[in-house]
Design an enzyme around this catalytic site. Structure first.
Site, PDB file in Angstrom:
ATOM      1  CG  HIS A 214       4.688  26.712  47.108  1.00 57.85           C
ATOM      2  ND1 HIS A 214       4.515  28.082  47.005  1.00 57.85           N
ATOM      3  CD2 HIS A 214       5.936  26.464  46.641  1.00 57.85           C
ATOM      4  CE1 HIS A 214       5.614  28.620  46.504  1.00 57.85           C
ATOM      5  NE2 HIS A 214       6.480  27.663  46.266  1.00 57.85           N
ATOM      6  CB  CYS A 222       2.210   6.389  51.911  1.00 57.08           C
ATOM      7  SG  CYS A 222       3.337   5.119  52.553  1.00 57.08           S
ATOM      8  CB  CYS A 252       0.240   3.935  54.061  1.00 60.33           C
ATOM      9  SG  CYS A 252       0.032   3.209  52.423  1.00 60.33           S
ATOM     10  CB  SER A 296       2.021  35.421  41.487  1.00 55.91           C
ATOM     11  OG  SER A 296       3.290  35.160  42.070  1.00 55.91           O
ATOM     12  CD  GLN A 326       0.583  44.463  46.574  1.00 59.66           C
ATOM     13  OE1 GLN A 326       0.545  43.245  46.480  1.00 59.66           O
ATOM     14  NE2 GLN A 326       0.787  45.077  47.719  1.00 59.66           N
TER      15      GLN A 326
END
Length: 427
Positions: A214, A222, A252, A296, A326
């Site tokens: 991500h 660039c 750039c 995660s 969890q």
């Protein structure tokens, strides 16, 4: 057509065959699951034959059911008033999920130690271990997660504002440093991370050994240059960026093209080669015999089938180990689920393996040697606090006092998540 290779039409045909095979396998799984929900006396002869022909799937689904029931019992025992040493927060969920998103369960110390010994054995014996990491490994660095009790999504769903401390103050956690040491010892071959905080990079983990699916808040690129030209910075480059708007306002040094951040927001598809490094992630997953998931919720990662080797029969898929407080949608697939904080589990694991955890040092942070300095005239292109080797040393390009803990505006941790908030109707 390349010598010895396949033509475009042949590759397309092979891809169609592969997708058809995957869909047939999913449909078979659904059929077997529906049959198993029936009482044995209610199954037809044809359904009985299908179960006999799908012995592997029957074993897998029955194992999932046992693990689900076991986890449900554990969570009921850990609820307030049950007299268990573990702790839980939130309300039990409805439906097929064992618990709601905010429900957390901790293994008692003896049980956690036993599980860590089992995990240590798996790490030692793994031929190719891949680690998947999520926001939970950075909470110890005061970066909130998404689905925990105080996570971004949880707070937004409650109508509360989202705030965080200055992210430049965050440093690699014990878990980050442990992973870097495990890779150095050749016990971990690759790391696939959902995190954008750049802490894996700053822990000393080589870039070739990680896939930041991500993006990375310290990297802008660039895309006009071929190959794409990267600029590592010592400040968060996402100040002016948001969902579907990625230009950072800088240009750039080579071609003058507009630079963009590398963040993949919710609802976007990552197309950059680096730092996402999808090719290495899928190759690592295909080679893996063991996968360790740390911090995660796996709500997003579960949507990437290539990371889970779903085209392989269940008996040939990697063994899965999950560390999370969890419920996750992959719990039923796990060989072992450890209910504990990542830093606590990794401390126990490193002790069990007899490995010392290196201490993070800003003086040795790789980001300073990788970074490209701003050009003259670019100092005013951002107002985010820059990293510096010493906390007393003013960062390059800093202007004024450091940012305070305030509602997050824009960037990878801002507008990309506010899309889930509902606007109140004006009456």
């Amino acid at each position: 057509m390349a010598a010895g290779g396949l033509s475009r039409s042949e590759r397309k045909a092979a891809e169609r065959v592969r997708r058809l095979r995957e869909e047939q396998q999913r449909e078979r799984l659904r059929q077997v699951s529906r049959i198993l929900r029936k009482a044995a006396t209610e199954r037809s002869a044809e359904e009985g034959r299908l179960l006999a022909e799908s012995e592997d799937l029957v074993t897998e689904l029955q194992g999932r059911s046992r693990r689900r029931e076991g986890l449900k019992r554990r969570q009921e025992e850990a609820s307030p008033g049950r007299g268990r040493t573990g702790r839980a927060r939130g309300r039990a969920g409805a439906g097929s999920r064992p618990a709601s998103l905010s429900w957390q369960v901790c293994d008692d110390p003896e049980e956690l130690q036993r599980k860590v010994r089992e995990l240590a054995s798996a790490v030692r014996n793994a031929k190719y271990l891949v680690v998947y990491t999520g926001a939970g490994i950075s909470t110890a660095a005061s970066i909130p997660d998404y689905r925990g009790p105080n996570g971004v999504w949880t707070l937004l769903q409650k109508g509360r504002s989202v705030s965080a401390a200055d992210l430049s103050e965050a440093e690699p956690t014990l878990t980050h440093m442990s992973i870097a040491r495990l890779h150095e010892q050749k016990l971990v071959q690759h790391v696939v991370s959902q995190n954008c905080d750049g802490l894996h990079l700053r822990s000393g983990l080589p870039r070739s050994a990680m896939s930041e699916l991500h993006g990375n808040m310290y990297i802008e690129v660039c895309t006009a240059c071929t190959p794409n030209r990267e600029y590592v910075r010592v400040f968060d480059v996402t100040e002016r960026t948001a969902l579907h708007r990625h230009q950072t306002g800088r240009t750039c040094h080579k071609c003058g093209g507009q630079l963009r951040d590398t963040i993949v927001h919710f609802g976007e598809r990552g197309t950059l080669g680096q730092p996402l490094n999808w090719e290495a992630a899928t190759q690592a997953a295909s080679k893996a015999d063991t996968i360790l998931c740390l911090g995660s919720s796996l709500k997003v990662l579960k949507k990437y089938p290539h990371l889970w080797c779903m085209t392989k029969p269940p008996s040939r898929r990697p063994k899965l180990y999950i560390v999370n407080l969890q419920w996750t949608p992959k719990d039923d697939w796990a060989a072992l689920k450890l209910h504990g904080k990542c830093d606590d589990v990794m401390q126990l694991l490193m002790d069990e393996l007899g490995l010392e955890i290196p201490r993070y040092s800003r003086w040795q942070d790789p980001i300073f040697s990788l970074a490209t300095p701003l050009r003259a005239g670019e100092e005013g292109s951002h107002s985010r606090k820059s990293l510096c080797r010493s906390r007393e040393e003013p960062g390059p390009g800093d202007r004024g006092a450091p940012l305070s803990s305030a509602p997050i505006l824009g960037g990878w941790f801002g507008r990309g998540c506010t899309k889930r908030t509902k606007k109140k109707k004006v009456t």
